[in-house]
Design a protein around this motif. Structure first.
Motif, PDB file in Angstrom:
ATOM      1  N   ASP A  51       1.032  -1.301  -0.054  1.00  0.00           N
ATOM      2  CA  ASP A  51      -0.216   0.065   0.085  1.00  0.00           C
ATOM      3  C   ASP A  51       0.798   1.063  -0.053  1.00  0.00           C
ATOM      4  O   ASP A  51       1.489   1.817   1.054  1.00  0.00           O
ATOM      5  CB  ASP A  51      -0.743   0.035   1.207  1.00  0.00           C
ATOM      6  CG  ASP A  51      -1.736   1.029   1.330  1.00  0.00           C
ATOM      7  OD1 ASP A  51      -1.754   2.101   0.740  1.00  0.00           O
ATOM      8  OD2 ASP A  51      -3.156   0.724   1.777  1.00  0.00           O
ATOM      9  N   GLU A  52       1.232   1.716  -1.062  1.00  0.00           N
ATOM     10  CA  GLU A  52       2.288   3.066  -1.288  1.00  0.00           C
ATOM     11  C   GLU A  52       1.599   4.316  -0.460  1.00  0.00           C
ATOM     12  O   GLU A  52       2.467   4.748   0.203  1.00  0.00           O
ATOM     13  CB  GLU A  52       2.242   3.358  -2.721  1.00  0.00           C
ATOM     14  CG  GLU A  52       3.449   4.313  -3.098  1.00  0.00           C
ATOM     15  CD  GLU A  52       3.952   4.443  -4.671  1.00  0.00           C
ATOM     16  OE1 GLU A  52       4.489   5.281  -4.866  1.00  0.00           O
ATOM     17  OE2 GLU A  52       3.089   3.777  -5.304  1.00  0.00           O
TER      18      GLU A  52
ATOM     19  N   ILE B 197       6.506   6.650   6.420  1.00  0.00           N
ATOM     20  CA  ILE B 197       7.966   7.207   6.130  1.00  0.00           C
ATOM     21  C   ILE B 197       7.953   8.747   6.637  1.00  0.00           C
ATOM     22  O   ILE B 197       9.194   9.152   7.262  1.00  0.00           O
ATOM     23  CB  ILE B 197       8.242   7.265   4.718  1.00  0.00           C
ATOM     24  CG1 ILE B 197       8.500   5.693   4.317  1.00  0.00           C
ATOM     25  CG2 ILE B 197       9.350   7.928   4.259  1.00  0.00           C
ATOM     26  CD1 ILE B 197       9.851   5.050   4.859  1.00  0.00           C
ATOM     27  N   SER B 198       7.004   9.427   6.571  1.00  0.00           N
ATOM     28  CA  SER B 198       6.858  10.763   6.960  1.00  0.00           C
ATOM     29  C   SER B 198       7.228  11.090   8.474  1.00  0.00           C
ATOM     30  O   SER B 198       7.508  12.024   8.859  1.00  0.00           O
ATOM     31  CB  SER B 198       5.668  11.396   6.448  1.00  0.00           C
ATOM     32  OG  SER B 198       4.444  10.887   7.409  1.00  0.00           O
ATOM     33  N   HIS B 199       7.045   9.911   9.221  1.00  0.00           N
ATOM     34  CA  HIS B 199       7.267   9.815  10.660  1.00  0.00           C
ATOM     35  C   HIS B 199       8.810  10.243  11.039  1.00  0.00           C
ATOM     36  O   HIS B 199       9.246  10.611  12.118  1.00  0.00           O
ATOM     37  CB  HIS B 199       6.918   8.737  11.430  1.00  0.00           C
ATOM     38  CG  HIS B 199       5.172   8.276  11.331  1.00  0.00           C
ATOM     39  ND1 HIS B 199       4.797   7.944  12.369  1.00  0.00           N
ATOM     40  CD2 HIS B 199       4.282   8.866  10.666  1.00  0.00           C
ATOM     41  CE1 HIS B 199       3.433   7.766  12.246  1.00  0.00           C
ATOM     42  NE2 HIS B 199       3.372   8.299  10.993  1.00  0.00           N
ATOM     43  N   PHE B 200       9.472   9.796  10.044  1.00  0.00           N
ATOM     44  CA  PHE B 200      11.044   9.830  10.381  1.00  0.00           C
ATOM     45  C   PHE B 200      11.427  11.297  10.027  1.00  0.00           C
ATOM     46  O   PHE B 200      11.062  12.240   9.216  1.00  0.00           O
ATOM     47  CB  PHE B 200      11.645   8.970   9.289  1.00  0.00           C
ATOM     48  CG  PHE B 200      11.617   7.689   9.496  1.00  0.00           C
ATOM     49  CD1 PHE B 200      12.071   7.100  10.655  1.00  0.00           C
ATOM     50  CD2 PHE B 200      11.156   6.834   8.538  1.00  0.00           C
ATOM     51  CE1 PHE B 200      12.137   5.663  11.032  1.00  0.00           C
ATOM     52  CE2 PHE B 200      11.428   5.473   8.695  1.00  0.00           C
ATOM     53  CZ  PHE B 200      11.757   4.942   9.983  1.00  0.00           C
TER      54      PHE B 200
ATOM     55  N   ASN C 229      11.447   4.458  -4.539  1.00  0.00           N
ATOM     56  CA  ASN C 229      11.273   5.836  -4.728  1.00  0.00           C
ATOM     57  C   ASN C 229      11.404   6.385  -3.214  1.00  0.00           C
ATOM     58  O   ASN C 229      11.743   7.667  -3.181  1.00  0.00           O
ATOM     59  CB  ASN C 229       9.621   6.090  -4.907  1.00  0.00           C
ATOM     60  CG  ASN C 229       9.078   5.574  -6.511  1.00  0.00           C
ATOM     61  OD1 ASN C 229       9.917   5.844  -7.481  1.00  0.00           O
ATOM     62  ND2 ASN C 229       7.911   5.412  -6.528  1.00  0.00           N
ATOM     63  N   ILE C 230      11.305   5.778  -2.253  1.00  0.00           N
ATOM     64  CA  ILE C 230      11.621   6.328  -0.918  1.00  0.00           C
ATOM     65  C   ILE C 230      12.957   6.395  -0.923  1.00  0.00           C
ATOM     66  O   ILE C 230      13.492   7.582  -0.435  1.00  0.00           O
ATOM     67  CB  ILE C 230      11.036   5.306   0.226  1.00  0.00           C
ATOM     68  CG1 ILE C 230       9.553   5.135   0.076  1.00  0.00           C
ATOM     69  CG2 ILE C 230      11.777   5.502   1.296  1.00  0.00           C
ATOM     70  CD1 ILE C 230       9.038   4.053   1.013  1.00  0.00           C
ATOM     71  N   LEU C 231      13.892   5.614  -1.263  1.00  0.00           N
ATOM     72  CA  LEU C 231      15.409   5.598  -1.060  1.00  0.00           C
ATOM     73  C   LEU C 231      15.939   6.690  -2.314  1.00  0.00           C
ATOM     74  O   LEU C 231      16.784   7.567  -1.853  1.00  0.00           O
ATOM     75  CB  LEU C 231      16.169   4.448  -1.401  1.00  0.00           C
ATOM     76  CG  LEU C 231      15.821   3.032  -0.334  1.00  0.00           C
ATOM     77  CD1 LEU C 231      16.597   2.082  -0.929  1.00  0.00           C
ATOM     78  CD2 LEU C 231      16.186   3.611   0.933  1.00  0.00           C
ATOM     79  N   LYS C 232      15.268   7.095  -3.228  1.00  0.00           N
ATOM     80  CA  LYS C 232      15.660   8.014  -4.291  1.00  0.00           C
ATOM     81  C   LYS C 232      15.472   9.302  -3.412  1.00  0.00           C
ATOM     82  O   LYS C 232      16.023  10.436  -3.644  1.00  0.00           O
ATOM     83  CB  LYS C 232      14.894   7.890  -5.320  1.00  0.00           C
ATOM     84  CG  LYS C 232      15.263   8.949  -6.610  1.00  0.00           C
ATOM     85  CD  LYS C 232      14.364   8.757  -7.762  1.00  0.00           C
ATOM     86  CE  LYS C 232      15.032   9.454  -9.097  1.00  0.00           C
ATOM     87  NZ  LYS C 232      14.239   9.177 -10.196  1.00  0.00           N
TER      88      LYS C 232
ATOM     89  N   MET D  62      15.246  -3.625 -11.356  1.00  0.00           N
ATOM     90  CA  MET D  62      14.128  -2.664 -10.620  1.00  0.00           C
ATOM     91  C   MET D  62      15.244  -1.539 -10.186  1.00  0.00           C
ATOM     92  O   MET D  62      14.684  -0.586  -9.050  1.00  0.00           O
ATOM     93  CB  MET D  62      13.706  -3.336  -9.375  1.00  0.00           C
ATOM     94  CG  MET D  62      12.864  -4.527  -9.822  1.00  0.00           C
ATOM     95  SD  MET D  62      11.178  -4.002 -11.040  1.00  0.00           S
ATOM     96  CE  MET D  62      10.670  -2.747 -10.116  1.00  0.00           C
ATOM     97  N   GLY D  63      16.332  -1.478 -10.293  1.00  0.00           N
ATOM     98  CA  GLY D  63      17.538  -0.157  -9.974  1.00  0.00           C
ATOM     99  C   GLY D  63      18.069  -0.255  -8.910  1.00  0.00           C
ATOM    100  O   GLY D  63      18.555   0.911  -8.369  1.00  0.00           O
TER     101      GLY D  63
END
Length: 297
Positions: free
Chosen positions: A146-147, A154-157, A187-190, A245-246
């Protein structure tokens, strides 16, 4: 991705995977993995949880040694990087996050499906008593595919690199689902930088069922979730998949046999045929620390 495929992912009932977390907790209670025995005892209450070595055979100890090695391999790769923001997905009844915040000033977010998380919070309430935390631990529900939900967590960090950890997830996902998870993590790590530490590089290899007496319930569970089919054909295929997948492999974990409490029992209970089978089968799993391709930091 077409709408039919999206519907397939959205409609899948991932909660059927949850019983494996309970089985694994009861098994890990035989090890030195942090909080495993205590959690197994709490989970079994009001029934008693006892360590009984008398009826455990070669198959039990081999599986346990595998799960021990898988657990510690992640810790090994985490210890080598300065990880301050850590998200563990599909964590089950593992308490790596509790140990991490006990020892280090990190923000650790521990996630799994809601059924697991609710039970886990009850266990944590007991396990945390008397523990002084140096870091911050959050325990939140998350379907890793669930993206939107993933991004909200992730926004909690706070600012800084993020390390995403998983142990025991990819073998439940088909190729389409693996690709979706890869895109989310990429996308998150980017955006934030960091690593993905995954212990789920499982290879398709056949074991002699006459030498490994796998419980019928486990066999049925594996068949239901197509675990054999969801494995990679070989190490090269796994590397090629993540490359497509990059991602690139930053480092592979090396087994630390000194940490495997089950290993002595493997040798005590094994026949020569069984030991020979282990040698012939070779490595069936690897743990990789991945980073984005082109990231040379």
């Amino acid at each position: 991705m077409n709408n039919d495929k999206q519907t397939t992912i959205a409609d899948r009932n991932y909660s059927t995977i949850s019983p494996s977390a309970e089985m694994l907790l009861r098994t890990k209670g035989y090890t030195n993995i942090p909080f495993a025995k205590e959690a197994a005892q709490l989970y079994a209450y009001p029934e008693s949880y006892t360590i009984d070595l008398r009826d455990k055979d070669f198959t039990f100890w081999t599986r346990l040694a595998h799960f021990e090695n898988r657990y510690w391999s992640i810790d090994q790769l985490l210890s080598e990087i300065d990880a301050k923001n850590i998200l563990e997905i599909s964590s089950g009844f593992s308490f790596r996050g509790l140990k991490a915040v006990q020892e280090n000033d990190v923000h650790y977010i521990d996630t799994d499906l809601v059924e697991i998380i609710e039970a886990k919070k009850n266990l944590l309430a007991q396990l945390q008593k008397g523990i002084t935390a140096k870091g911050r631990l959050e325990t939140l529900p998350l379907n890793a595919l669930d993206e939107k939900q993933f991004s909200e967590i992730i926004s909690h960090f706070s600012e800084g690199e993020i390390v995403i950890v998983n142990e025991g997830l990819l073998m439940y996902l088909n190729k389409e689902e693996k690709e979706k998870l890869c895109r989310i993590i990429h996308n998150i790590l980017k955006q934030h930088g960091g690593y993905w530490v995954t212990a789920d590089i499982y290879i398709k290899k056949e074991l002699d069922k006459k030498l490994f007496k796998i419980d019928e319930k486990l066999l049925e569970f594996a068949k239901q979730h197509k675990i054999a089919e969801n494995r990679f054909d070989n190490i090269e295929a796994a590397e090629e998949f993540f490359k497509s997948m990059g991602f690139v492999i930053d480092k592979e974990a090396e087994p630390d046999f000194s940490k495997l409490t089950a290993l002595n029992y493997v040798f005590k209970t094994a026949t020569e045929q069984q030991l020979q089978q282990l040698k012939e089968v070779g490595k069936i799993q690897a743990t990789w620390r991945l980073k984005l391709a082109g990231d040379y930091s």
